[in-house]
Design a protein around this motif. Structure first.
Motif, short mmCIF file in Angstrom:
data_model
loop_
_atom_site.label_atom_id
_atom_site.label_comp_id
_atom_site.label_asym_id
_atom_site.label_seq_id
_atom_site.Cartn_x
_atom_site.Cartn_y
_atom_site.Cartn_z
N VAL A 418 25.59 -4.96 -44.36
CA VAL A 418 26.08 -5.23 -43.01
C VAL A 418 26.07 -3.96 -42.16
O VAL A 418 25.77 -3.98 -40.96
CB VAL A 418 27.50 -5.83 -43.07
CG1 VAL A 418 28.15 -5.85 -41.69
CG2 VAL A 418 27.44 -7.25 -43.64
N ARG A 419 26.35 -2.83 -42.77
CA ARG A 419 26.40 -1.57 -42.03
C ARG A 419 25.05 -0.85 -41.99
O ARG A 419 24.97 0.32 -41.62
CB ARG A 419 27.42 -0.64 -42.69
CG ARG A 419 28.85 -1.11 -42.56
CD ARG A 419 29.79 -0.08 -43.14
NE ARG A 419 31.19 -0.46 -43.00
CZ ARG A 419 32.20 0.27 -43.44
NH1 ARG A 419 31.95 1.44 -44.04
NH2 ARG A 419 33.44 -0.12 -43.28
N ALA A 420 23.99 -1.55 -42.39
CA ALA A 420 22.69 -0.89 -42.50
C ALA A 420 22.25 -0.26 -41.19
O ALA A 420 21.78 0.89 -41.17
CB ALA A 420 21.65 -1.90 -42.98
N ARG A 421 22.37 -0.97 -40.08
CA ARG A 421 21.90 -0.43 -38.80
C ARG A 421 22.67 0.82 -38.43
O ARG A 421 22.07 1.82 -38.01
CB ARG A 421 22.05 -1.49 -37.72
CG ARG A 421 21.56 -1.03 -36.34
CD ARG A 421 21.62 -2.15 -35.34
NE ARG A 421 20.73 -3.25 -35.72
CZ ARG A 421 20.58 -4.36 -34.98
NH1 ARG A 421 21.28 -4.51 -33.85
NH2 ARG A 421 19.77 -5.30 -35.38
N HIS A 422 23.98 0.79 -38.62
CA HIS A 422 24.79 1.96 -38.30
C HIS A 422 24.49 3.11 -39.25
O HIS A 422 24.36 4.27 -38.83
CB HIS A 422 26.27 1.59 -38.39
CG HIS A 422 27.18 2.78 -38.31
ND1 HIS A 422 27.40 3.47 -37.14
CD2 HIS A 422 27.91 3.42 -39.28
CE1 HIS A 422 28.24 4.49 -37.37
NE2 HIS A 422 28.57 4.47 -38.68
N THR A 423 24.32 2.79 -40.51
CA THR A 423 24.10 3.84 -41.52
C THR A 423 22.75 4.52 -41.33
O THR A 423 22.62 5.74 -41.46
CB THR A 423 24.18 3.23 -42.93
OG1 THR A 423 25.46 2.64 -43.12
CG2 THR A 423 23.94 4.30 -44.00
N LEU A 424 21.71 3.73 -41.01
CA LEU A 424 20.35 4.26 -40.98
C LEU A 424 19.90 4.67 -39.58
O LEU A 424 18.77 5.13 -39.40
CB LEU A 424 19.37 3.23 -41.53
CG LEU A 424 19.64 2.77 -42.98
CD1 LEU A 424 18.65 1.69 -43.39
CD2 LEU A 424 19.58 3.94 -43.94
N GLY A 425 20.77 4.47 -38.58
CA GLY A 425 20.38 4.75 -37.19
C GLY A 425 19.81 6.13 -36.99
O GLY A 425 18.73 6.30 -36.41
#
Length: 457
Positions: A418-425
């Motif tokens: 779920v946090r992929a976009r925030h984590t990989l931004g």
């Protein structure tokens, strides 16, 4: 008057001895050690148990159950036969090359026939009245030997199976769990999949051996016995299987009996798992009377009511390609390598993820889940324990803990995704590689946990 009575008793005993019938509890027994040559040229030792001074008596060769064939139980059986007027040979089981992963029923059957030949040459016996007796695993081996022999006069089996060995072992595992009050995935998945994996890995010798075609070839009189409290062999299903096989070929010389309050080996029991001293009441007498009464005691065919079982024996479904040992090990070690790679690359500062807490939970939960499940599975497959400690919701506390750990891993993986976009931004290339390793390892564990029932009710 007293003198006349003594003469009558003495005359009765003498007539019984001459006729070859047992004088119950009125004769001593002797044990003589012998050696004989097996069909492959090797030799083995044995002990002949016989009524004192016996000549021309029926004889029986004892065929072992699983294991090394040691133990006092076989002496107990041999003595029971001898007291009934039947000469019994107990021989040392072949143990070289005999392991859970390698055993050859055909070779063991040859050994039994070598014992038969040795006993038929003894002066105590009538060579035309020597048969075979097999317990448990011997209930597969002795019928195979009898089906290949024109010299075996009869066959007795105790706790024999009409199902394949792998199905029998799965039934025994399920029975242990059920008796302890365990239910759910630990029974439905773990108890059966453990056996299926052993079969797929070629670590369960003779797993698919089918006894039914062999039973259909047996022409000799058969006495088959089961304890109604047997927890290793399904007694009801096995009796039905024997009867169906014999009736299918029109066999008319068989007797199928169920001993009340008897366990797997025909000894008294309170629950089927414990083993009280001695033999179940009537067990020794049943065998002695049947052998001495042949051929009349085997005809017409007779069968007791099948014993009640908690559940029927079920054939094991062969492992699919994705359940093979290679695929399962690839999945397991791939998961371990992926998460180990994630952990070690964290030593590089610029590769670290912004919020490592969900990842740490996932890695720790996966490690605990894998190690704990392997230990639990090994314990189940190597012990015959019938108590698994306190239960909660029908689950053992270790298993429930492992299920909670696995659920924690699923939640942690969900948070990571779920946090992929925030984590990989704004993450570096190295951080993205670590994230991919984490997701691959977590996904692998979820698939592995589903197969082993950790994520099933």
């Amino acid at each position: 008057m007293l003198s006349t009575l003594r003469r009558i008793i003495l005359l009765t005993v003498m007539i019984a001895a001459v006729a070859g019938f047992p004088a119950a509890h009125a004769q001593n027994t002797v044990a003589v050690d012998i050696t004989f040559t097996r069909t492959d040229g090797t030799t083995t030792s044995g002990t002949v148990h016989a009524p004192a001074g016996a000549t021309g008596r029926p004889g029986v060769v004892l065929v072992h159950g699983s294991g090394n064939g040691s133990g006092e139980h076989y002496d107990l059986i041999a003595e029971a036969f001898a007291r009934a007027g039947v000469v019994a040979l107990r021989y040392d089981k072949r143990t070289e090359g005999y392991t859970p992963a390698h055993r050859d029923y055909a070779l063991l059957a040859d050994d039994a026939l070598a014992g038969l030949a040795a006993l038929r040459n003894r002066p105590e016996v009538d060579p035309a009245r020597v048969g075979l007796w097999g317990l448990s695993e011997g209930g597969w081996v002795a019928p195979l030997a009898a089906s290949r022999s024109t010299e075996a006069a009869f066959l007795i089996t105790v706790a024999a199976n009409s199902a394949q060995p792998a199905a029998q072992q799965a039934w025994a595992n399920e029975t242990r769990f059920g008796a302890a009050g365990v239910r759910g995935s630990m029974v439905d998945v773990l108890a059966r999949n453990g056996i299926r994996q052993l079969v797929a890995a070629d670590q369960f010798a003779q797993a698919d051996y089918d006894p039914i075609p062999v039973l259909k070839k047996i022409t000799q009189p058969v006495l088959a016995i089961w304890g109604d409290q047997d927890r290793l062999t399904p007694p009801g299903d096995s009796l039905r299987g024997f009867q169906a096989a014999f009736d299918h070929i029109g066999k008319t010389n068989y007797t199928l009996r169920t001993l009340p309050n008897a366990q797997h080996a025909g000894q008294p029991t309170t629950d089927g798992f414990d083993k009280l001293p001695g033999l179940a009441p009537g067990y020794g007498e049943l065998m002695g009377d049947w052998v001495n009464g042949l051929p009349g005691s085997a005809t017409p065919p007779a069968a007791d009511q099948p014993a009640a079982q908690g559940h029927p024996v079920r054939a094991l479904t062969p492992a699919s390609w994705w359940e093979s040992t290679a695929v399962q090990l690839t999945l397991l070690f791939g998961t371990i390598l992926a998460l180990s790679g994630y952990a070690f690359t964290g030593l590089v500062g610029r590769w670290r993820l912004p919020d490592p807490r969900p990842a740490r939970v996932l890695v720790c939960a996966t490690a605990i889940g894998i190690v704990g499940t392997v230990v639990q599975l090994g314990y189940i497959l190597t012990t015959r324990a019938t108590s698994f400690g306190p239960l909660l919701f029908g689950r053992t506390l270790p298993w429930l803990a492992l299920q909670l750990v696995a659920l924690g891993a699923v939640v942690a993986l969900g948070v990571v995704l779920v946090r992929a976009r925030h984590t990989l931004g704004e993450a570096s290339a190295g951080a993205r590689i670590r994230w991919a390793l984490l997701v691959c390892g977590g996904t692998g564990f979820v698939l592995w946990a589903l197969y082993w029932g950790l994520l099933l009710p």
